[in-house]
Enzyme design. Structure first.
Site, mmCIF file in Angstrom:
data_model
loop_
_atom_site.group_PDB
_atom_site.id
_atom_site.type_symbol
_atom_site.label_atom_id
_atom_site.label_comp_id
_atom_site.label_asym_id
_atom_site.label_seq_id
_atom_site.Cartn_x
_atom_site.Cartn_y
_atom_site.Cartn_z
ATOM 1 C CD GLU A 192 60.009 84.321 -52.236
ATOM 2 O OE1 GLU A 192 60.815 85.218 -51.908
ATOM 3 O OE2 GLU A 192 58.819 84.324 -51.886
ATOM 4 C CE LYS A 252 69.331 84.474 -46.580
ATOM 5 N NZ LYS A 252 70.514 85.326 -46.790
ATOM 6 C CG ASP A 301 75.094 87.532 -50.186
ATOM 7 O OD1 ASP A 301 74.526 88.041 -49.219
ATOM 8 O OD2 ASP A 301 76.267 87.127 -50.155
ATOM 9 C CE1 TYR A 317 62.508 89.912 -49.227
ATOM 10 C CE2 TYR A 317 64.243 89.884 -50.861
ATOM 11 C CZ TYR A 317 63.820 90.153 -49.581
ATOM 12 O OH TYR A 317 64.700 90.677 -48.663
ATOM 13 C CE LYS A 323 72.710 81.774 -45.773
ATOM 14 N NZ LYS A 323 73.138 82.562 -44.633
ATOM 15 C CB CYS A 331 92.253 89.240 -18.672
ATOM 16 S SG CYS A 331 91.654 90.520 -19.796
ATOM 17 C CB CYS A 390 93.145 93.850 -17.155
ATOM 18 S SG CYS A 390 91.953 92.533 -16.784
ATOM 19 C CB CYS A 411 88.244 89.198 -18.001
ATOM 20 S SG CYS A 411 89.075 90.477 -17.016
ATOM 21 C CB CYS A 446 88.947 94.496 -18.163
ATOM 22 S SG CYS A 446 89.653 93.587 -19.540
#
Length: 684
Positions: free
Chosen positions: A110, A112, A114, A222, A309, A403, A406, A421, A427
């Site tokens: 089938e 796909k 979107d 479907y 895909k 980081c 922080c 971190c 943080c």
């Protein structure tokens, strides 16, 4: 003819015209004639409200206003699909399938589409409810809006329709309709819609269904779902859906081999460009529903389906800057800030660089011309660098050492791809991220509070962790920007209502690294309550004799205990122990306990659960009186483990009718104990 008969006659005629126009694409009257008949029907219905029918063609015009979309739990979970990006991925998938099921395998291919996933519910042939996919377990009810979509049948055709069932599909916006909407917006000086998918999805959450009715949405179906469906295969279900009046795309095809699947993919990779809708791939499903049942599901997706895909669109642009984002668990993600570029209908300005290794592997540098694509056409990513266009003064990228939020020095554990971190309690993005995770739908699902409100509360100093939420008052939050009395009350009421959320979701909400939704459920089921899960063995006392002996610490013993739980690996166990040994985290958990959150399975959840099958592994194969899913649930409820394939670790094969010969042969070869459905029920 009486008014009632006139109304019924017009409804039947207009339904048939709707079906011919929107499903068969073969109109038999002009739009003008249709509109005249519809006006005649509306006039008669207005004069005779006693004959109201929620499936009348007149309800298509909308008018119902929905202020809040109710959250509805799916009767049958709406799983996501595993993705593949190569032919070899599909071959591997077929090899896995053939290890589990016997006999020849047919596939339904089938396209796909979107769009926005939807589940439509029917009772006695009438449309009664539409629910968005949401998180797969629950979604938003959008019945009033979906009722306006012309290709959604409100009354089904035929006399073989089940009393109750649901059908899944996609709400899509055809290209022609999308372009027309944008032409109208351009004339009005409004911003243009970016792509059909997001526009279709946003349409479902409009409050006024009359506005939805103006949009040329379509609905492609479907997948049937429900008990005792009158079909034996996926392809038959599509044909039956068409017979009942659903728009099940004609592009679907039944094939007999994986080679024919590849032919279908190659054809549509080119031909899809002529379709009226957005498509981003092909969905391949094992055709036999019995074989689907035997294959079952992983925690996230059916094992009997795979989405292939199509290759993503790729464009080049300039990398202007690399910045760093801090996740709720402290993970650092480098982000490429790009010169704006259009990909698949959306403007892209940022792309993930994943981690330091990826930057080093591609030798990505600021100022480079880079190739960008949408991974799976969703998340933009950099896939290559055009070295021929690299500036002469280019210098290698030096990864961040501290980081960005922080300034704490970053750490990177051995075997870990990401930097972290360690300042988890102070943080700012980690503090806000943990609270946002805690209130999210899959966790505590707290109404009246979102990410923006969390940011306000943290910035104002009202909360520093999720336990602080339970000390908030209406008076305290009222001064926040855009916070009215009703909003403040809704927030506090939502926080109070969250105290009834079940244990496994509370555990997930704590945000322990690697403890996702599925793992939280397994831990809750195994330990039954938080005290059993968090209880650490006593630290052994070392004597002079032990100085040179290998004495296991309490942490080692707890890790050993946790990894004995099915599907709990070393990383999860280590993360749990670190959480338990963190005094600040334990203090927060104690505050949550005092606030009244659920830290144990309820009596209802514990009902019927035993340890009778503890440590035993079961494979279920064949056809049974009860559903295979019910058998699997009984195995798990009694402490056993389900497996899809037979191995030397299998303790029992529950054998039903029509079991494949290869499974039988393998079970006999490994001397696996085989039992019937009745013998299994006797065991428990």
């Amino acid at each position: 003819m009486s008014p009632k008969e006139q109304i019924q006659s017009l409804r039947d005629e207009l339904r048939e015209h709707n079906y011919n126009y929107y499903v068969n694409d073969n109109p038999t009257i002009s739009d003008f004639e249709f509109d005249k008949k519809l006006e005649q029907l509306k006039t008669l219905e207005a004069a005779h409200p006693e004959f109201y029918d929620s499936t009348s063609p007149s309800v298509r015009v909308g008018g119902e206003v929905t202020k809040n979309f109710n959250t509805v739990k799916h009767i049958n979970r709406m799983y996501s699909l595993d993705n593949s990006y190569s032919i070899e991925d599909l071959r591997d998938w077929e090899r896995r399938i053939k290890k589990i099921v016997d006999g020849d395998i047919q596939y339904t291919c089938e396209l796909k589409y979107d769009g926005a996933s939807i589940s439509l519910h029917y009772e006695n042939g009438k449309f009664v409810q539409a629910v968005t996919r949401g998180d797969g377990n629950q979604g938003d009810e959008v019945t009033a809006n979906v009722r306006t979509i012309k290709s959604v049948p409100l009354q089904l055709k035929g006399d073989d329709v089940p009393a109750k069932f649901e059908i899944r599909g996609e709400i899509v916006l055809p290209w022609d309709g999308f372009h027309k909407m944008n032409e109208e917006r351009a004339e009005q000086g409004l911003d243009l819609y970016r792509n059909p998918r997001n526009t279709a999805s946003g349409s479902l959450k409009l409050q006024d269904s009359a506005e939805v009715a103006k949009r040329p949405l379509d609905c492609l179906l479907y997948q049937l779902a429900g008990e005792n469906l009158p079909v034996k295969s996926q392809f038959d279900s599509l044909m039956l859906a068409r017979k009942w009046g659903f728009k099940a795309p004609q592009e679907s095809k039944l094939v007999n081999s994986i080679e024919e699947v590849f032919e279908y993919i190659n054809h549509w990779d080119v031909a899809r460009k002529e379709l009226p809708y957005e498509t981003d791939g092909v969905v391949i499903k094992v055709n036999s529903l019995d074989q689907q049942d035997e294959l079952g599901f992983t925690a996230k997706a059916p094992k009997w389906a795979m989405a292939y895909k199509f290759a993503a669109e790729q464009v080049s642009t300039r990398l202007e800057e690399i910045t760093y984002q801090v996740g709720r668990t402290g993970s650092i993600t480098p982000v490429a800030n790009l010169e704006a570029v259009e990909i698949s209908g959306t403007t892209v300005r940022r792309a993930s660089l994943h981690n330091a290794d990826q930057i080093e592997k591609l030798d990505i540098r600021v100022g480079d011309e880079v190739y960008v694509e949408k991974g799976g056409e969703i998340i933009p990513k950099i896939v290559a660098v055009d070295l021929t266009k690299r500036p002469e003064n280019s210098t290698p990228t030096v990864y961040a050492t501290h980081c960005p939020e922080c300034n704490t020095e970053l750490v990177r554990n051995e075997g870990d791809a990401k930097h972290y971190c360690p300042n988890d309690m102070a943080c700012p993005p980690q503090v806000k991220g943990r609270i946002e995770h805690f209130i999210s739908r899959k966790a505590m699902d707290i109404d009246g509070i979102g990410a923006e409100t969390v940011g306000q509360l943290v910035d104002a100093g009202f909360i520093n962790n999720y336990a602080d939420l339970y000390d908030l008052t209406v008076e305290q939050v009222l001064p926040l920007e855009r916070m009215a009395q009703k909003s403040a009350e809704n927030m506090i009421n939502g926080i109070e209502a969250s105290k009834q959320v079940p244990f496994e979701r509370v555990l997930f909400g704590l945000g322990i690294r690697y403890v996702g939704e599925t793992i939280a459920k397994k831990l809750a089921k195994h330990y039954k309550n938080i005290d059993s899960l968090f209880n650490m063995p006593a630290e052994p006392e070392k004597t002079s004799i032990d100085l040179f002996a290998d004495v296991s610490s309490a942490a080692d013993k707890k890790i050993e205990e946790l990894t004995a739980v099915p599907e709990i690996g070393e990383s999860i166990a280590q993360s749990l122990v670190e959480f338990i040994q963190n005094e600040d985290q334990m203090a927060i958990v104690e505050r949550l306990k005092k606030a009244g959150l659920q830290f144990a399975l309820s009596e209802e959840q514990l009902e019927g659960q035993t340890d009778k099958l503890s440590g035993k592994s079961f494979v279920i194969s064949g056809v049974f009186k009860m559903s295979r899913n019910d058998l699997k649930k009984l195995v798990e409820d009694n402490g056993g483990k389900n497996s899809s394939s037979i191995s030397s670790k299998t303790d029992y094969l529950i054998r039903g009718d029509k079991m494949g010969p290869s499974k039988l042969e393998k079970a006999e070869k490994l001397s696996i104990t085989m039992i019937s459905e009745q013998e299994f029920l006797a065991m428990i």
